[in-house]
Design an enzyme around this catalytic site. Structure first.
Site, PDB file in Angstrom:
ATOM      1  N   HIS A 146       5.150 -14.054  -0.470  1.00 32.21           N
ATOM      2  CA  HIS A 146       4.478 -13.057   0.594  1.00 32.21           C
ATOM      3  C   HIS A 146       3.125 -13.672  -0.255  1.00 32.21           C
ATOM      4  O   HIS A 146       2.629 -13.558  -1.344  1.00 32.21           O
ATOM      5  CB  HIS A 146       4.690 -11.728   0.493  1.00 32.21           C
ATOM      6  CG  HIS A 146       3.858 -10.877   1.023  1.00 32.21           C
ATOM      7  ND1 HIS A 146       3.360 -10.062   0.224  1.00 32.21           N
ATOM      8  CD2 HIS A 146       3.274 -10.786   2.157  1.00 32.21           C
ATOM      9  CE1 HIS A 146       2.260  -9.186   1.040  1.00 32.21           C
ATOM     10  NE2 HIS A 146       2.515 -10.098   2.233  1.00 32.21           N
ATOM     11  N   THR A 174       0.715  -0.852  -0.583  1.00 33.70           N
ATOM     12  CA  THR A 174      -0.161  -0.129  -0.140  1.00 33.70           C
ATOM     13  C   THR A 174       0.884   1.657  -0.052  1.00 33.70           C
ATOM     14  O   THR A 174       0.254   3.026  -0.259  1.00 33.70           O
ATOM     15  CB  THR A 174      -1.008   0.540   1.641  1.00 33.70           C
ATOM     16  OG1 THR A 174      -0.001   0.400   2.033  1.00 33.70           O
ATOM     17  CG2 THR A 174      -1.343  -1.089   1.207  1.00 33.70           C
ATOM     18  N   ARG A 190      -8.654  -0.365   2.118  1.00 29.54           N
ATOM     19  CA  ARG A 190      -8.552  -0.815   3.734  1.00 29.54           C
ATOM     20  C   ARG A 190      -7.780   0.015   4.702  1.00 29.54           C
ATOM     21  O   ARG A 190      -7.455   0.161   4.888  1.00 29.54           O
ATOM     22  CB  ARG A 190      -7.242  -2.247   3.006  1.00 29.54           C
ATOM     23  CG  ARG A 190      -7.310  -2.973   3.880  1.00 29.54           C
ATOM     24  CD  ARG A 190      -6.400  -4.327   3.346  1.00 29.54           C
ATOM     25  NE  ARG A 190      -5.443  -4.568   5.442  1.00 29.54           N
ATOM     26  CZ  ARG A 190      -4.754  -5.832   5.000  1.00 29.54           C
ATOM     27  NH1 ARG A 190      -4.107  -6.242   4.302  1.00 29.54           N
ATOM     28  NH2 ARG A 190      -4.481  -6.762   6.220  1.00 29.54           N
ATOM     29  N   LYS A 216       0.000 -16.251  10.987  1.00 28.90           N
ATOM     30  CA  LYS A 216       0.189 -14.660  11.875  1.00 28.90           C
ATOM     31  C   LYS A 216       0.126 -14.217  13.186  1.00 28.90           C
ATOM     32  O   LYS A 216      -1.492 -14.730  13.493  1.00 28.90           O
ATOM     33  CB  LYS A 216      -0.826 -14.015  11.163  1.00 28.90           C
ATOM     34  CG  LYS A 216      -1.156 -12.764  10.822  1.00 28.90           C
ATOM     35  CD  LYS A 216      -0.418 -11.646  10.271  1.00 28.90           C
ATOM     36  CE  LYS A 216      -0.079 -12.158   8.755  1.00 28.90           C
ATOM     37  NZ  LYS A 216       1.086 -10.928   8.378  1.00 28.90           N
ATOM     38  N   LYS A 245       2.617 -21.735   8.913  1.00 30.59           N
ATOM     39  CA  LYS A 245       3.044 -20.581   9.071  1.00 30.59           C
ATOM     40  C   LYS A 245       1.394 -19.444  10.581  1.00 30.59           C
ATOM     41  O   LYS A 245       0.769 -19.063  10.135  1.00 30.59           O
ATOM     42  CB  LYS A 245       2.993 -19.158   7.703  1.00 30.59           C
ATOM     43  CG  LYS A 245       3.241 -17.910   8.517  1.00 30.59           C
ATOM     44  CD  LYS A 245       3.243 -16.576   7.088  1.00 30.59           C
ATOM     45  CE  LYS A 245       3.724 -15.152   7.373  1.00 30.59           C
ATOM     46  NZ  LYS A 245       3.895 -14.390   6.045  1.00 30.59           N
ATOM     47  N   ASP A 283       4.829 -14.648  12.270  1.00 33.00           N
ATOM     48  CA  ASP A 283       4.770 -13.529  11.965  1.00 33.00           C
ATOM     49  C   ASP A 283       3.893 -12.799  12.894  1.00 33.00           C
ATOM     50  O   ASP A 283       2.955 -12.239  12.140  1.00 33.00           O
ATOM     51  CB  ASP A 283       4.653 -13.451  10.403  1.00 33.00           C
ATOM     52  CG  ASP A 283       4.723 -12.186   9.868  1.00 33.00           C
ATOM     53  OD1 ASP A 283       5.426 -11.146   9.657  1.00 33.00           O
ATOM     54  OD2 ASP A 283       3.491 -12.152   8.415  1.00 33.00           O
TER      55      ASP A 283
END
Length: 431
Positions: free
Chosen positions: A329, A109, A411, A201, A199, A229
């Site tokens: 990603h 962004t 967003r 978050k 993974k 992460d």
């Protein structure tokens, strides 16, 4: 070039699709995720497609650059890039704005990425056209397949059971705030998609609680590679404390502390390789990492904001040169984006780790034939011309109608979180 192959029209269609209440360092996902569908049509009627960001600044940049493609050959990628760079110039930033963006949750962004994002959006659609014209898959245009399938990782989130506005029924995944709920989420995702790595978050709940979640996953799935992460939401001190608790558990440690200086401080006292999609997000940042002795050992690329498929291949060569790992990603996306990513990953001999994907969190699709099918956690590389997928026109109309009705144009995870917790500031690092 035959005039029948010249680009005559570019269509940009904003869409929105349902997104669960997934927690992250910046706040929480809104009920609708935004994307854009790009269609580039030649005079002969061939249409190349792509999927990219759908926030208002991106739509404005795409609309500004689109007329410059008229009359171009789909093969003229260098000329397309030159024209985009001449038309789309990001606003100048102050130092404070730049530093703020350096710790932002979503590098894609950044206004500094606008030119690269527009180039990528058009490049993939033009390469889809090239593949149709050459009767070859995009992976062949990128040099051929180094692998016939691409591995992806289960991508777990802490989450609420439903959105506070309740625009639709609670999503099928339910709440995940406790270690046992996280394990159940992982088991369901692995059973359904066959993922071979996991993974998490993080950066949303107290770090000790998130460390407990990883340890529960390690016990439930022994031998499965695990990653965490926090999106730069932990201080260096917290990052080091948590990695000690997770000794022998992590495959890699993704963006625990903010900014490259913070990552370097962690790397000096940590034997787990550090990965990033936040502090090495372009070639200038890659150089800074190299100048500092490469504290970041794994680059998580994203062709949407690195400048496209070819730029990511160049990144792969640099990673090989500096003996760095490479993976990919992800953000909330649908099948066109996932297929483009799969062609790219298949063309890159250096792909050290399974890639991220949010795909299991979406229940809608825009490609003909519906949802893409994973096999043992991997996607087969399409062998048809171009990207190997086409747009389902009914789905496009439905998702565009979602966009018109949802009321979201940018967003805003922070603004959404304030609806749950008015005191939430989103300031990083939080812990």
């Amino acid at each position: 070039m035959s005039t029948s192959h010249a680009i005559r029209h570019v269509r940009i269609t904003p869409i929105a699709f349902r997104d669960p209440p997934l927690l992250n360092a910046a706040g929480i996902h809104e009920p609708w995720a935004l994307r854009s569908i790009i269609e580039i049509e030649t005079a002969a009627g061939l249409v190349g497609i792509n999927e990219s960001y759908g926030d208002l600044p991106m739509l404005e940049a795409l609309a500004k650059a689109a007329p410059a493609l008229q009359g171009l050959s789909p093969w003229s990628l260098n000329e397309m890039e030159a024209r985009v760079r001449a038309l789309v110039t990001p606003p100048k930033q102050t130092t404070s704005e730049f530093l703020t963006q350096q710790v932002s949750l979503a590098p894609g962004t950044h206004v500094s990425k606008t030119v690269a994002k527009v180039i990528s959006a058009f490049e993939v659609a033009m390469m889809d056209l090239q593949g149709q014209m050459a009767n070859a898959p995009v992976v062949d245009l990128l040099g051929g397949a180094a692998r016939d399938r691409v591995p992806y990782s289960a991508y777990l989130f802490y989450k609420y059971a439903e959105h506070i506005e309740k625009p639709y029924a609670p999503d099928a995944w339910g709440e995940a705030l406790k270690p046992e709920q996280l394990v159940a989420q992982a088991r369901r995702m692995i059973d359904q998609y066959g993922f071979q790595s996991i993974k998490l978050k993080a950066g949303a709940l107290p770090p000790e609680q998130e460390a407990a979640g990883i340890l529960a996953l390690a016990q439930a799935f022994p031998g499965t590679p695990l990653r965490i992460d926090p999106n730069g939401n932990w201080t260096v001190e917290t990052s080091l404390k948590i990695v000690q608790q997770l000794h022998g558990v992590l495959e890699y440690y993704e963006d625990p502390a903010p900014r490259l200086d913070g990552m370097a401080a962690v790397a000096r006292e940590c034997d787990v390789p550090l990965a990033t999609n936040m502090v090495v997000t372009d070639f200038a940042e890659f150089r800074r990492n190299a100048d500092m002795g490469c504290p970041v050992k794994i680059v998580l690329s994203d062709h949407h904001y690195w400048g496209g498929l070819r730029a990511t291949q160049q990144l792969s060569m640099l990673c090989r040169t500096f003996d760095l790992g490479l993976s990919m990603h992800s953000n909330s996306h649908l099948g066109i984006s996932l297929v483009a990513m799969t062609h790219l990953c298949a063309s890159v001999p250096l792909l050290t780790y399974a890639c991220d994907t949010h795909y299991p969190w979406q229940d809608e699709e825009i490609v003909t034939g519906g949802r893409l099918k994973f096999e043992n956690g991997s996607l087969r590389v399409p062998t048809g011309p171009g990207l190997g997928v086409t747009i389902d026109r009914e789905a496009l109309a439905r998702l565009h109608d979602n966009y018109l009705r949802c009321g979201i144009r940018n967003r805003d995870d922070l603004g959404q979180m304030k609806k749950y917790d008015p005191a939430f500031t989103g300031v990083q690092p939080r812990f």
